[in-house]
Design an enzyme around this catalytic site. Structure first.
Site, mmCIF file in Angstrom:
data_model
loop_
_atom_site.group_PDB
_atom_site.id
_atom_site.type_symbol
_atom_site.label_atom_id
_atom_site.label_comp_id
_atom_site.label_asym_id
_atom_site.label_seq_id
_atom_site.Cartn_x
_atom_site.Cartn_y
_atom_site.Cartn_z
ATOM 1 N N GLU A 29 -5.351 -4.894 10.456
ATOM 2 C CA GLU A 29 -4.380 -3.826 10.655
ATOM 3 C C GLU A 29 -4.713 -3.077 11.937
ATOM 4 O O GLU A 29 -5.537 -2.154 11.926
ATOM 5 C CB GLU A 29 -4.419 -2.858 9.474
ATOM 6 C CG GLU A 29 -3.982 -3.467 8.170
ATOM 7 C CD GLU A 29 -3.325 -2.443 7.269
ATOM 8 O OE1 GLU A 29 -2.206 -2.701 6.829
ATOM 9 O OE2 GLU A 29 -3.923 -1.380 7.027
ATOM 10 N N LYS A 67 0.131 4.240 -0.149
ATOM 11 C CA LYS A 67 -0.501 5.420 0.462
ATOM 12 C C LYS A 67 -0.276 6.635 -0.448
ATOM 13 O O LYS A 67 -0.297 6.476 -1.665
ATOM 14 C CB LYS A 67 0.027 5.612 1.885
ATOM 15 C CG LYS A 67 -0.117 4.312 2.708
ATOM 16 C CD LYS A 67 0.064 4.493 4.173
ATOM 17 C CE LYS A 67 -0.140 3.151 4.878
ATOM 18 N NZ LYS A 67 -0.062 3.232 6.325
ATOM 19 N N HIS A 94 -9.583 0.930 4.958
ATOM 20 C CA HIS A 94 -8.300 1.150 5.623
ATOM 21 C C HIS A 94 -8.511 2.110 6.796
ATOM 22 O O HIS A 94 -9.309 3.036 6.709
ATOM 23 C CB HIS A 94 -7.277 1.725 4.633
ATOM 24 C CG HIS A 94 -5.885 1.711 5.186
ATOM 25 N ND1 HIS A 94 -5.447 2.660 6.081
ATOM 26 C CD2 HIS A 94 -4.859 0.845 5.018
ATOM 27 C CE1 HIS A 94 -4.194 2.369 6.426
ATOM 28 N NE2 HIS A 94 -3.817 1.278 5.783
ATOM 29 N N ASN A 146 0.869 -1.176 0.000
ATOM 30 C CA ASN A 146 0.000 0.000 0.000
ATOM 31 C C ASN A 146 0.906 1.225 0.000
ATOM 32 O O ASN A 146 1.521 1.541 1.017
ATOM 33 C CB ASN A 146 -0.891 -0.032 1.261
ATOM 34 C CG ASN A 146 -1.696 1.247 1.414
ATOM 35 O OD1 ASN A 146 -1.736 2.090 0.518
ATOM 36 N ND2 ASN A 146 -2.345 1.397 2.564
ATOM 37 N N SER A 183 3.478 -2.080 10.460
ATOM 38 C CA SER A 183 4.925 -2.176 10.720
ATOM 39 C C SER A 183 5.486 -3.557 10.393
ATOM 40 O O SER A 183 6.367 -4.065 11.088
ATOM 41 C CB SER A 183 5.239 -1.780 12.173
ATOM 42 O OG SER A 183 4.836 -0.450 12.401
HETATM 43 P P1 13P Z 1 3.091 0.443 7.764
HETATM 44 O O1 13P Z 1 3.613 -0.840 7.181
HETATM 45 O O2 13P Z 1 3.833 1.658 7.267
HETATM 46 O O3 13P Z 1 2.973 0.370 9.251
HETATM 47 O O4 13P Z 1 1.608 0.630 7.205
HETATM 48 C C1 13P Z 1 0.740 -0.441 7.268
HETATM 49 C C2 13P Z 1 -0.473 -0.123 6.481
HETATM 50 O O5 13P Z 1 -1.246 0.742 6.845
HETATM 51 C C3 13P Z 1 -0.678 -0.851 5.214
HETATM 52 O O6 13P Z 1 -1.950 -0.630 4.710
#
Ligand code: 13P
Length: 254
Positions: A169, A13, A98, A11, A214
């Site tokens: 998550e 983002k 999400h 992802n 993470s």
């Molecule tokens: P991180 O791996 O940066 O913690 O983000 C996880 C996430 O939100 C994936 O959708």
């Protein structure tokens, strides 16, 4: 789309540029020239880059995902993107619910369920994200929250026909560099599997449950070994080809 039994999904983002995307995909492809059928790989860039990344992925077997979609088919919804548009841009998956969308765009369970239905109706595989906040965990509400989030989606699902991916998550583990402990992940994934079984045992057996929060090169092997963990949804580590490839290999068990 052919459903793999496990998935490693990046992802991105709100990150990326035309140049950075080119380099990232080229490097991932160089590190993992051929995917293994057992573990699917997908990347979810921001909307404006879907067409570019679709081209970069050609012939790689890596699937393309989007990060959200509208619950509506078309119409006067400024700023929204319809599922059919994502399909036309070659997306095969879409992240839905999400925690950043739940928190910053105030998406609630009912809207998320409608988005899941909209995705399925155009042939996208929804990656349904569920998770609790730190306060919810500390007040022992984790299972109640997760069951509520799943139940809302179940209302609009035809488990005999629909193909989904679930991603756990925990909000408190996202972007913090501190993942949930293996014990917590095992407990929650076991609980999620039992919720799926209670709905439909066949659906439960064919629905991957990914962990996100993470997850990176350093902890991927340990997390990949946990029961009921069928892959990962990766944030920041998905922006680094070497690290993303290491996570993929961990789920492959090599
Ligand atoms: P991180 O791996 O940066 O913690 O983000 C996880 C996430 O939100 C994936 O959708």
């Amino acid at each position: 789309m052919e459903q793999a039994t496990k998935w490693v999904i990046g992802n991105w983002k709100m990150h990326g540029t035309l140049a950075a995307n080119y380099e990232l995909i080229a490097n991932i492809r160089a590190l993992i020239p051929t995917l293994d059928d057992r573990v699917g790989m997908a990347v979810c860039p921001p909307f404006p880059y879907l067409v570019q990344v679709a081209g970069l992925l050609e012939g790689s077997g890596i699937a393309l995902g989007a990060q959200n979609l509208s619950a509506n088919v078309r119409g006067a919804y400024t700023g929204d993107v319809a599922g059919a548009m994502l399909r036309e841009c070659s997306a095969q998956l879409v992240l839905i619910g999400h925690s950043e969308c739940r928190a910053y765009q105030h998406e609630d369970d009912e809207l998320i369920a409608r988005k899941v239905r909209a995705a399925l109706d155009v042939g996208l595989v929804p990656v349904i994200c569920v998770g609790e906040t730190r306060a919810e965990r500390e007040s022992q509400q984790t299972q109640t929250i997760l069951a509520r989030q799943l139940d809302a989606v179940f209302q609009l699902l035809d488990t005999a026909a629909d193909s989904c991916i679930i991603a756990y998550e925990p909000r408190w583990a996202i972007g913090t560099g501190v993942s949930a402990t293996p014990e917590t992940i095992a407990e929650v994934h076991g609980f999620l599997r039992s919720c799926l079984i209670a709905k439909d045992a066949k659906f439960a057996a064919s629905t991957p449950i990914l962990y996100g929060g993470s997850l990176a090169a350093g902890n991927a092997r340990e997390i990949a070994a946990i029961d009921n963990v069928d892959g990962g949804l990766i944030g920041s580590a998905a922006l680094r080809a070497e690290e993303f490839a290491t996570v993929y290999r961990a789920f492959l068990g090599v």
